[in-house]
Design a protein around this motif. Sequence first.
Motif, short mmCIF file in Angstrom:
data_model
loop_
_atom_site.label_atom_id
_atom_site.label_comp_id
_atom_site.label_asym_id
_atom_site.label_seq_id
_atom_site.Cartn_x
_atom_site.Cartn_y
_atom_site.Cartn_z
N THR A 1 51.57 -10.01 28.67
CA THR A 1 51.04 -9.43 29.90
C THR A 1 52.14 -8.73 30.70
N TYR B 1 54.87 -7.39 29.64
CA TYR B 1 55.22 -6.13 28.99
C TYR B 1 54.15 -5.07 29.24
N SER B 2 52.89 -5.44 29.07
CA SER B 2 51.81 -4.47 29.27
C SER B 2 51.78 -3.92 30.69
N LEU B 3 52.09 -4.77 31.66
CA LEU B 3 52.02 -4.34 33.06
C LEU B 3 53.32 -3.67 33.53
N GLY B 4 54.31 -3.60 32.66
CA GLY B 4 55.51 -2.84 33.01
C GLY B 4 56.60 -3.63 33.72
#
Lengths: 242, 242
Positions: free
Chosen positions: A119, A121-124
Amino acid sequence: MQVINSLENNKVKLWNKLKQKKYRDQYGLFVIEEKHLINEAKDAGIIDTLIIRENCENCFDMPAVYVNDAVMKKISNNVSLNDYVAICHTLPKKEIKGNSFIILENVQDPGNVGTIIRTAYSLGYDAVLLTKDCASVYGYKTIQSTQGAMFHIPVITDSLENIIAAVKEQGCKVYATTLDSSHFLSETVKTDRYAIMMGNEGQGLSEKAVSLADENIKIEMANFESLNVAIAMGICAYYMKH
Amino acid sequence: MQVINSLENNKVKLWNKLKQKKYRDQYGLFVIEEKHLINEAKDAGIIDTLIIRENCENCFDMPAVYVNDAVMKKISNNVSLNDYVAICHTLPKKEIKGNSFIILENVQDPGNVGTIIRTAYSLGYDAVLLTKDCASVYGYKTIQSTQGAMFHIPVITDSLENIIAAVKEQGCKVYATTLDSSHFLSETVKTDRYAIMMGNEGQGLSEKAVSLADENIKIEMANFESLNVAIAMGICAYYMKH
């Protein structure tokens, strides 16, 4: 094609030991299963030994060691029989640099740690920072739950004090998520540089962790105060970014 | 104290069958494990038979059947030996009434379905609505993941068409979460009455589900577009409430 058939083979014994954290730490090695994760490990340049079940095709364009079914079963964690596993070097230790972080203190469930890495990583987010008592990053369930994100976002294990000092050095405000804060998430003033700290599944954050934070936040809940830690992290992490 | 010792006992055979969805559906019964969940089931008035391992204390203030270790192992899903299990009647079917709902289409992982039920209840949603191809509400992993929330929030299984018709009847706007929508979550105008629809772990929502929705929304992601469905639900569900 030479095939390792013996469970008594020294390499097989070593690979099997890597199921335990102490041996992963000792040898600096861990096991990756599933083709897409092995490809990610290959791209990351960390594969030590590619292991293929005899009669399966080598689709990785790199040298491999072949093993029989019994050996493959022995060294893997998957309940169904794998065609491939890779023994990998643990990822190089990175510096704590950036402006948005997730800090986990004593999060015990490998699925939660892995999902949080995915999560983040996906959200930056720039890194996931774990205290030493968290579930191991290199365990089977953690790796599966990251879905490969662990190869892209730095995951750094250190003491709580070192982690907090490092994110503060980056100019970050540290938010502690608690159940007894009177400060609701949706009332939180967003900042540019921040770290969000999540605690243990049962006990939450330690008093020490809360005392080191700049601000306490709490997710508004209508009913019984029970959210899985990865869900709570997702909600806070998205809120702070948007 | 009479103790059931035989794995061939007809009741034991029936209880063991309840691990399979078709028998749960056929008999309208399911199995609850762990003391706190059994207490919740008791409060809900749905316990058919309380089963206690011989020599364990009955702390539930209701009649019980005693079994030996072998029978207890046979009827439970837990890897460690339980002291208690309860055979329960499936929950009474409720009407779809309220102003905020979570709709799941073909969500396959029982842990995801359970975690979503827990999150929906904690955040104050009125019901979780499942299409018939979702993981069973009454399976072991789903129940464990709900942490008891399933006894408090209505969980209703029906066809996609009936579900959408019912929430629209309640005046709800239906939001479909997709990866290819150009409409970002944080740009979504919040409404008072709404349903958020989440799809299958691999494929997302079906074209049909998307076509029945009033609006498509997408969670902003910085990197690889990969969020666990329960995390995505938590983010959207919190956003719409606050």
